[in-house]
Design a protein around this motif. Structure first.
Motif, PDB file in Angstrom:
ATOM      1  N   ALA A 162       0.876  -1.133   0.188  1.00  0.00           N
ATOM      2  CA  ALA A 162       0.019   0.040   0.050  1.00  0.00           C
ATOM      3  C   ALA A 162       0.720   1.244   0.042  1.00  0.00           C
ATOM      4  O   ALA A 162       0.562   2.212  -0.676  1.00  0.00           O
ATOM      5  N   LYS A 163       2.247   1.228   0.819  1.00  0.00           N
ATOM      6  CA  LYS A 163       2.864   2.417   0.739  1.00  0.00           C
ATOM      7  C   LYS A 163       3.475   2.772  -0.682  1.00  0.00           C
ATOM      8  O   LYS A 163       3.705   3.679  -0.870  1.00  0.00           O
ATOM      9  N   ASP A 164       3.735   1.597  -1.719  1.00  0.00           N
ATOM     10  CA  ASP A 164       4.133   2.083  -2.918  1.00  0.00           C
ATOM     11  C   ASP A 164       3.241   2.512  -3.906  1.00  0.00           C
ATOM     12  O   ASP A 164       3.412   3.447  -4.463  1.00  0.00           O
ATOM     13  N   MET A 165       1.860   2.142  -3.536  1.00  0.00           N
ATOM     14  CA  MET A 165       0.797   2.533  -4.254  1.00  0.00           C
ATOM     15  C   MET A 165       0.486   3.922  -3.906  1.00  0.00           C
ATOM     16  O   MET A 165      -0.024   4.820  -4.690  1.00  0.00           O
ATOM     17  N   LEU A 166       0.682   4.425  -2.535  1.00  0.00           N
ATOM     18  CA  LEU A 166       0.503   5.804  -1.981  1.00  0.00           C
ATOM     19  C   LEU A 166       1.529   6.801  -2.915  1.00  0.00           C
ATOM     20  O   LEU A 166       1.083   7.646  -3.365  1.00  0.00           O
ATOM     21  N   SER A 167       2.814   6.086  -2.911  1.00  0.00           N
ATOM     22  CA  SER A 167       3.744   6.734  -3.829  1.00  0.00           C
ATOM     23  C   SER A 167       3.340   7.080  -5.160  1.00  0.00           C
ATOM     24  O   SER A 167       3.720   8.010  -5.935  1.00  0.00           O
ATOM     25  N   ALA A 168       2.905   6.058  -5.789  1.00  0.00           N
ATOM     26  CA  ALA A 168       2.066   5.800  -7.251  1.00  0.00           C
ATOM     27  C   ALA A 168       1.427   6.955  -7.401  1.00  0.00           C
ATOM     28  O   ALA A 168       1.415   7.686  -8.520  1.00  0.00           O
ATOM     29  N   ILE A 169       0.524   7.151  -6.566  1.00  0.00           N
ATOM     30  CA  ILE A 169      -0.712   8.183  -6.799  1.00  0.00           C
ATOM     31  C   ILE A 169      -0.079   9.448  -6.695  1.00  0.00           C
ATOM     32  O   ILE A 169      -0.169  10.321  -7.636  1.00  0.00           O
ATOM     33  N   ALA A 170       0.944   9.555  -5.774  1.00  0.00           N
ATOM     34  CA  ALA A 170       1.650  11.113  -5.534  1.00  0.00           C
ATOM     35  C   ALA A 170       2.384  11.246  -6.814  1.00  0.00           C
ATOM     36  O   ALA A 170       2.644  12.531  -7.612  1.00  0.00           O
ATOM     37  N   ALA A 171       3.285  10.420  -7.317  1.00  0.00           N
ATOM     38  CA  ALA A 171       3.892  10.586  -8.657  1.00  0.00           C
ATOM     39  C   ALA A 171       3.217  10.937  -9.748  1.00  0.00           C
ATOM     40  O   ALA A 171       3.672  11.896 -10.529  1.00  0.00           O
ATOM     41  N   GLN A 172       2.105  10.478 -10.057  1.00  0.00           N
ATOM     42  CA  GLN A 172       1.171  10.818 -10.984  1.00  0.00           C
ATOM     43  C   GLN A 172       0.643  12.011 -10.991  1.00  0.00           C
ATOM     44  O   GLN A 172       0.612  12.751 -12.077  1.00  0.00           O
ATOM     45  N   ARG A 173       0.223  12.520  -9.831  1.00  0.00           N
ATOM     46  CA  ARG A 173      -0.089  13.963  -9.405  1.00  0.00           C
ATOM     47  C   ARG A 173       1.261  14.998  -9.967  1.00  0.00           C
ATOM     48  O   ARG A 173       0.831  15.992 -10.604  1.00  0.00           O
ATOM     49  N   LEU A 174       2.188  14.469  -9.370  1.00  0.00           N
ATOM     50  CA  LEU A 174       3.559  15.486  -9.564  1.00  0.00           C
ATOM     51  C   LEU A 174       3.730  15.674 -11.157  1.00  0.00           C
ATOM     52  O   LEU A 174       3.832  16.883 -11.871  1.00  0.00           O
ATOM     53  N   PHE A 175       3.548  14.524 -11.870  1.00  0.00           N
ATOM     54  CA  PHE A 175       3.583  14.445 -13.328  1.00  0.00           C
ATOM     55  C   PHE A 175       2.893  15.159 -14.273  1.00  0.00           C
ATOM     56  O   PHE A 175       3.075  15.965 -14.733  1.00  0.00           O
ATOM     57  N   ASP A 176       1.437  15.245 -13.343  1.00  0.00           N
ATOM     58  CA  ASP A 176       0.220  15.798 -14.329  1.00  0.00           C
ATOM     59  C   ASP A 176       0.390  17.277 -14.024  1.00  0.00           C
ATOM     60  O   ASP A 176       0.141  18.048 -14.955  1.00  0.00           O
ATOM     61  N   CYS A 177       1.135  17.882 -12.813  1.00  0.00           N
ATOM     62  CA  CYS A 177       1.342  19.293 -12.651  1.00  0.00           C
ATOM     63  C   CYS A 177       2.574  19.908 -13.298  1.00  0.00           C
ATOM     64  O   CYS A 177       2.609  21.200 -13.323  1.00  0.00           O
ATOM     65  N   ARG A 178       3.270  19.158 -13.938  1.00  0.00           N
ATOM     66  CA  ARG A 178       4.406  19.753 -14.839  1.00  0.00           C
ATOM     67  C   ARG A 178       4.086  20.474 -15.828  1.00  0.00           C
ATOM     68  O   ARG A 178       3.049  19.924 -16.370  1.00  0.00           O
ATOM     69  N   GLY A 179       4.753  21.658 -16.188  1.00  0.00           N
ATOM     70  CA  GLY A 179       4.209  22.460 -17.297  1.00  0.00           C
ATOM     71  C   GLY A 179       3.473  23.490 -16.896  1.00  0.00           C
ATOM     72  O   GLY A 179       3.320  24.432 -17.722  1.00  0.00           O
ATOM     73  N   ASP A 180       2.915  23.515 -15.573  1.00  0.00           N
ATOM     74  CA  ASP A 180       1.857  24.399 -15.299  1.00  0.00           C
ATOM     75  C   ASP A 180       2.760  25.518 -14.553  1.00  0.00           C
ATOM     76  O   ASP A 180       3.386  25.173 -13.665  1.00  0.00           O
ATOM     77  N   GLU A 181       2.958  26.476 -14.935  1.00  0.00           N
ATOM     78  CA  GLU A 181       3.971  27.505 -14.410  1.00  0.00           C
ATOM     79  C   GLU A 181       3.561  28.156 -12.895  1.00  0.00           C
ATOM     80  O   GLU A 181       4.425  28.013 -12.092  1.00  0.00           O
ATOM     81  N   ALA A 182       2.397  28.281 -12.998  1.00  0.00           N
ATOM     82  CA  ALA A 182       2.150  28.537 -11.339  1.00  0.00           C
ATOM     83  C   ALA A 182       2.309  27.411 -10.211  1.00  0.00           C
ATOM     84  O   ALA A 182       2.176  27.541  -9.165  1.00  0.00           O
ATOM     85  N   THR A 183       2.553  26.073 -10.718  1.00  0.00           N
ATOM     86  CA  THR A 183       2.590  24.931  -9.837  1.00  0.00           C
ATOM     87  C   THR A 183       4.047  24.530  -9.743  1.00  0.00           C
ATOM     88  O   THR A 183       4.212  23.752  -9.024  1.00  0.00           O
ATOM     89  N   MET A 184       4.948  24.712 -10.853  1.00  0.00           N
ATOM     90  CA  MET A 184       6.072  23.978 -10.985  1.00  0.00           C
ATOM     91  C   MET A 184       7.147  24.233  -9.646  1.00  0.00           C
ATOM     92  O   MET A 184       7.689  23.159  -9.625  1.00  0.00           O
ATOM     93  N   ASN A 185       7.094  25.220  -9.205  1.00  0.00           N
ATOM     94  CA  ASN A 185       7.902  25.293  -7.959  1.00  0.00           C
ATOM     95  C   ASN A 185       7.534  24.482  -6.944  1.00  0.00           C
ATOM     96  O   ASN A 185       8.204  23.854  -6.121  1.00  0.00           O
ATOM     97  N   PHE A 186       6.390  24.283  -6.795  1.00  0.00           N
ATOM     98  CA  PHE A 186       5.554  23.461  -5.918  1.00  0.00           C
ATOM     99  C   PHE A 186       5.954  22.098  -5.706  1.00  0.00           C
ATOM    100  O   PHE A 186       6.278  21.360  -5.043  1.00  0.00           O
ATOM    101  N   VAL A 187       5.776  21.931  -7.285  1.00  0.00           N
ATOM    102  CA  VAL A 187       5.993  20.493  -7.391  1.00  0.00           C
ATOM    103  C   VAL A 187       7.431  19.845  -7.556  1.00  0.00           C
ATOM    104  O   VAL A 187       7.814  18.828  -6.996  1.00  0.00           O
ATOM    105  N   GLU A 188       8.373  20.857  -7.942  1.00  0.00           N
ATOM    106  CA  GLU A 188       9.720  20.616  -7.798  1.00  0.00           C
ATOM    107  C   GLU A 188      10.201  20.111  -6.348  1.00  0.00           C
ATOM    108  O   GLU A 188      11.154  19.472  -6.343  1.00  0.00           O
ATOM    109  N   ALA A 189       9.483  20.751  -5.491  1.00  0.00           N
ATOM    110  CA  ALA A 189       9.897  21.004  -4.024  1.00  0.00           C
ATOM    111  C   ALA A 189       9.694  19.504  -3.445  1.00  0.00           C
ATOM    112  O   ALA A 189      10.239  18.868  -2.517  1.00  0.00           O
ATOM    113  N   HIS A 190       8.736  18.638  -4.316  1.00  0.00           N
ATOM    114  CA  HIS A 190       8.261  17.122  -3.962  1.00  0.00           C
ATOM    115  C   HIS A 190       9.028  16.207  -4.539  1.00  0.00           C
ATOM    116  O   HIS A 190       8.900  14.984  -4.267  1.00  0.00           O
TER     117      HIS A 190
END
Length: 238
Positions: A162-190
Motif C-alpha cells: 500500500a505504501k508503494d501505491m501511495l507514492s504511485a498516486i503522488a507521482a502521477q499527480r506530480l507528473f500531471d502538474c508539470r508544465g503548469d507555471e504556477a505549480t512548477m516550483n511547488f511540484v519540484e519541491a516534492h
C-alpha cells in the motif's frame, strides 16, 4: 496570501487539476501517513485521483454520466486530502477497504465488497463454453493460464505494498502538474522524494496500471465509487 483549499482557486494559486488549491498534504500523504492508515488512505486518494483526472481530461474509454455531476461529487466528497479527514471519516474508509483491494466490484448491478479480501489472489472474470469436452476445456485453460498468471494489468503486484501505491498516486499527480507555471516550483519541491527519474516513472506506471482497470459509478445519493472494469479482468476460455 492563503487561498481556500476547497472550491474555486485564485488565479495565481498552484492548482490540483483545477479543482482546488494545492497543499503539501496533497502529496505528503504518500510519505507521512501512519502504516495503520495505509489501506484507507490508498482507497480514498485513489478515488480522489481517478475522479480528478477524469474531470480534467475526460476519457472516451472511461465515460461517466456527466462531468459536471462528477465534479460536484468530487468537491463534496474528495476535496480534502487524507490527512485532513476526521477520525470518523478515516475509520469509515479503513473499515470498508481492507487489505489488498482499494475498490469495490459489482455483480448484477449491486455494490458489494470483495467477498474474500483477506485471501490471496486477484478477482478475474472467466467465460467457459461447457458444450466443449472436459479435455478441450482443460487444454484451453492451460493455454490461457500464462496470460492469467502474468496479468496485463494487475490491481497490485505481490511485491508492491500500500505504501508503494501511495507514492504511485503522488507521482502521477506530480507528473500531471508539470508544465503548469504556477505549480512548477511547488511540484519540484516534492519530486525529490524519488531517488531518480526512473523511480519516478516506475511509480507513475504503477498508478496507471490500476487506473486502467477501474471505472466510476454513481450511486443513488449522487456520490461515486470506483469499481472493477470487467473487461480488464475477463479471459475467455472456449
Amino acid at each position: 496570501m492563503k487561498h481556500s483549499a476547497i472550491g474555486p482557486h485564485a488565479p495565481d494559486a498552484p492548482s490540483l487539476y483545477g479543482l482546488r488549491d494545492l497543499e503539501p498534504e496533497d502529496f505528503g500523504f504518500a510519505w507521512n501517513t501512519p502504516k495503520s492508515e495505509h489501506d484507507g488512505c490508498y482507497a480514498y486518494e485513489l478515488h480522489r485521483q481517478v475522479g480528478a483526472r477524469l474531470i480534467c481530461h475526460p476519457k472516451t474509454h472511461n465515460p461517466v454520466e456527466g462531468t459536471e455531476q462528477l465534479r460536484q461529487a468530487w468537491v463534496r466528497e474528495f476535496a480534502k486530502p487524507w490527512p485532513q479527514l476526521s477520525s470518523a471519516e478515516k475509520a469509515a474508509w479503513k473499515s470498508t477497504y481492507k487489505t489488498t483491494h482499494p475498490i469495490l466490484w459489482t455483480q448484477a448491478g449491486m455494490w458489494i465488497s470483495d467477498p474474500a479480501p483477506d485471501m490471496p489472489g486477484e478477482l478475474r472474470v472467466m467465460k467457459f463454453d461447457f458444450d466443449l469436452s472436459d479435455a478441450e476445456l482443460m487444454k484451453r485453460f492451460r493455454e490461457t493460464l500464462p496470460s492469467l498468471r502474468n496479468g496485463h494489468m494487475p490491481i497490485r503486484a505481490k511485491t508492491e505494498t500500500a505504501k508503494d501505491m501511495l507514492s504511485a498516486i503522488a507521482a502521477q499527480r506530480l507528473f500531471d502538474c508539470r508544465g503548469d507555471e504556477a505549480t512548477m516550483n511547488f511540484v519540484e519541491a516534492h519530486t525529490d522524494r524519488f531517488t531518480s527519474e526512473l523511480r519516478f516513472q516506475e511509480a507513475c506506471h504503477r498508478y496507471q496500471n490500476v487506473e486502467n482497470t477501474v471505472r466510476i459509478g454513481f450511486r443513488a445519493d449522487g456520490s461515486y465509487r470506483l469499481y472493477l472494469d470487467p473487461a480488464a479482468y475477463c479471459v475467455g476460455v472456449g
